[in-house]
Design a protein around this motif. Structure first.
Motif, PDB file in Angstrom:
ATOM      1  N   SER A  39      89.269  -1.237 -28.189  1.00  0.00           N
ATOM      2  CA  SER A  39      88.260  -1.288 -27.318  1.00  0.00           C
ATOM      3  C   SER A  39      88.848  -1.224 -25.935  1.00  0.00           C
ATOM      4  CB  SER A  39      87.247  -2.301 -27.341  1.00  0.00           C
ATOM      5  OG  SER A  39      86.432  -2.518 -28.631  1.00  0.00           O
ATOM      6  N   VAL A  48      87.131  -1.976 -21.872  1.00  0.00           N
ATOM      7  CA  VAL A  48      86.116  -2.303 -21.248  1.00  0.00           C
ATOM      8  C   VAL A  48      86.529  -2.132 -19.738  1.00  0.00           C
ATOM      9  CG1 VAL A  48      84.257  -4.170 -20.490  1.00  0.00           C
ATOM     10  CG2 VAL A  48      85.161  -3.971 -22.642  1.00  0.00           C
ATOM     11  N   THR A  92      82.111   1.028 -21.932  1.00  0.00           N
ATOM     12  CA  THR A  92      83.467   0.651 -22.880  1.00  0.00           C
ATOM     13  C   THR A  92      83.815   1.900 -23.534  1.00  0.00           C
ATOM     14  OG1 THR A  92      82.514  -1.385 -23.349  1.00  0.00           O
ATOM     15  CG2 THR A  92      83.996  -0.649 -25.130  1.00  0.00           C
TER      16      THR A  92
END
Length: 117
Positions: free
Chosen positions: A21, A23, A76
């Motif tokens: 991930s 962000v 994201t």
């Protein structure tokens, strides 16, 4: 500029899966997002990219195994990595390509992915 925080890296056995991930500290609307990787002694290479419209591009070596996706509401971008191989080992970097929109290109700090055989 933008701050990018990656997570999800780690050690996994061959054949396993990981989900990365990234962000962003600001909106990713209209931004091309990408994941790159760099193995020891090698140049950084594109793994996958995704446009705001959802068009994707993958390195031949990961096609059919990796999936890039984005959630604009959460700022994201994700990289789902399945059927991992030892040659997937490296530092994975998130890229925020805003050159066509805001005039800059930014990188995350990287997250280590290690695939054992």
């Amino acid at each position: 500029q933008v701050q990018l925080v990656e997570s999800g890296g780690g050690l996994v056995q061959a054949g396993g899966s990981l989900r990365l991930s990234c962000v962003a500290s600001r909106s990713i609307f209209r931004i091309i997002l990408g994941w790159y990787r760099q193995a020891p002694g090698k140049q950084r290479e594109l793994v996958a990219s995704i446009t705001n419209g959802g068009n994707t591009n993958y390195a031949d070596s990961v096609k059919g195994r990796f999936t890039i996706s984005r959630d604009n509401a959460k700022n994201t971008v994700y990289l789902q990595m399945n059927s991992l191989k030892p040659e997937d080992t490296g530092v994975y970097y998130c890229n925020y390509d805003a050159r066509g929109v805001l005039g800059f290109n930014s990188w995350g700090q990287g997250t280590q992915v290690t695939v054992s055989s």
